[in-house]
Design an enzyme around this catalytic site. Structure first.
Site, PDB file in Angstrom:
ATOM      1  CE  LYS A  15       0.119  14.823  10.216  1.00  0.00           C
ATOM      2  NZ  LYS A  15       1.138  15.090   9.232  1.00  0.00           N
ATOM      3  NE  ARG A  90       6.068  15.707   5.377  1.00  0.00           N
ATOM      4  CZ  ARG A  90       5.191  15.580   4.329  1.00  0.00           C
ATOM      5  NH1 ARG A  90       5.047  15.924   3.200  1.00  0.00           N
ATOM      6  NH2 ARG A  90       3.776  15.076   4.792  1.00  0.00           N
ATOM      7  NE  ARG A 129      -5.920  -9.016   5.211  1.00  0.00           N
ATOM      8  CZ  ARG A 129      -5.092 -10.067   5.014  1.00  0.00           C
ATOM      9  NH1 ARG A 129      -3.899 -10.156   5.624  1.00  0.00           N
ATOM     10  NH2 ARG A 129      -5.717 -11.141   4.527  1.00  0.00           N
ATOM     11  NE  ARG A 163      -1.372 -13.433   6.842  1.00  0.00           N
ATOM     12  CZ  ARG A 163      -2.564 -14.165   6.420  1.00  0.00           C
ATOM     13  NH1 ARG A 163      -2.516 -15.402   6.831  1.00  0.00           N
ATOM     14  NH2 ARG A 163      -3.222 -13.723   5.714  1.00  0.00           N
ATOM     15  NE  ARG A 174       2.449   6.677   4.428  1.00  0.00           N
ATOM     16  CZ  ARG A 174       1.403   6.542   4.822  1.00  0.00           C
ATOM     17  NH1 ARG A 174       0.501   5.665   5.015  1.00  0.00           N
ATOM     18  NH2 ARG A 174       0.716   7.550   5.332  1.00  0.00           N
TER      19      ARG A 174
END
Ligand SMILES: [Zn+2]
Length: 221
Positions: A15, A90, A129, A163, A174
Site C-alpha cells: 500500500k 477498519r 528469511r 523455515r 497479523r
C-alpha cells in the site's frame, strides 16, 4: 468536489508504495491513520494528549478521536482536492463515521481500492528469511540479503527454503486479523458499488496502472 479514495490491503500488500504512486500521478496525498496517530502523539497536540490518556490506561482510543485527527488533516491546504485514505476505516462503525466526516467536506468515498493479495503470498513477502539446505544452513533475506541467484545458496549451491519460525507465525496472525477485520468492509463497499478489486500480486507498475484506471473510471464526471 474533493476526491476521496480508500486504499485497502493487507500487511505486505504494498500500500505504501502504491499510495506514493497515486500521489505522484493524481496529486492526492496519502493520509494514513497510523501515521496521523504517531504524529499527534509525537507533537503532543491536544488530540494526541487525549489519545495518550486512553493508552496510559491500557484502553482503546475511541473512534471519535481518530476521526478528529483525520478531520484536522483534511482541513490542511494540500488535502483540498481530496486524499488517499489508508488504514481507516477498519470497522463498520468507523466506516459510518467516515461517511459523516467526508460529508463535512462536501465529499464521499469515491472508490474503495482493494489490493487483493493471497494470504500465502503476503506471508512470503513479510517473512522473507530463507535458509539453504546445506549443512551450514546459510541464511538469506529476499530484501535485505538476497542470494545472487534466486533460490540458490551462494556458498554451496543448495536450494533455499523457508523455515516456519516464530516470526512467520506472528506475521501469519497479523494477516489473519486483517482478513477477518476487512471482510465486512469489503462486503459493505461492494454492496455500495464502490469496491474495485486489483490483483496486488502483479508487478508494482501494473498494480499502479490498474489502480489509476479504476480511479479514472470512478471519478469521471
Ligand atoms: Zn549454503
Amino acid at each position: 468536489m474533493p476526491t476521496y479514495l480508500l486504499l485497502i490491503g493487507g500487511p505486505g500488500a504494498g500500500k505504501g508504495t502504491q499510495a506514493q504512486g497515486l500521489r505522484e500521478k493524481l496529486g492526492l496525498p496519502q493520509v494514513s491513520s497510523g501515521d496521523l496517530f504517531r504524529d499527534n502523539l509525537k507533537r503532543q497536540t491536544p488530540l494526541g494528549q487525549q489519545a495518550q490518556k486512553f493508552m496510559d490506561r491500557g484502553e482503546l482510543v475511541p473512534d471519535g478521536l481518530t476521526v478528529s485527527m483525520i478531520r484536522e488533516r483534511l482541513k490542511l491546504p494540500d488535502a483540498a482536492g481530496g486524499v488517499v485514505l489508508d488504514g481507516f476505516p477498519r470497522t463498520m462503525p468507523q466506516a459510518q463515521a467516515l461517511d459523516g466526516l467526508l460529508a463535512e467536506f462536501g465529499g464521499r468515498v469515491n472508490v474503495a481500492l482493494y489490493m487483493k493479495v493471497d494470504e500465502r503470498v503476503l506471508l512470503e513477502r513479510l517473512s522473507g528469511r530463507w535458509v539453504c539446505r546445506g549443512a551450514e544452513q546459510h541464511t538469506y533475506h529476499l530484501r535485505f540479503n538476497p542470494p545472487k541467484t534466486p533460490g540458490v545458496c551462494d556458498v554451496d549451491g543448495t536450494e533455499l527454503f523457508q523455515r516456519v519460525d516464530d516470526a512467520a507465525e506472528v506475521q501469519a496472525r497479523r494477516i489473519k486479523v486483517f482478513f477477518e477485520q476487512t471482510a465486512p468492509l469489503i462486503a459493505l463497499y461492494t454492496e455500495r458499488g464502490l469496491l474495485v478489486e486489483i490483483d496486488g500480486a502483479q508487478p508494482i507498475a501494473q498494480v499502479t496502472a490498474d489502480l489509476l484506471a479504476a480511479v479514472a473510471t470512478r471519478t469521471a464526471a
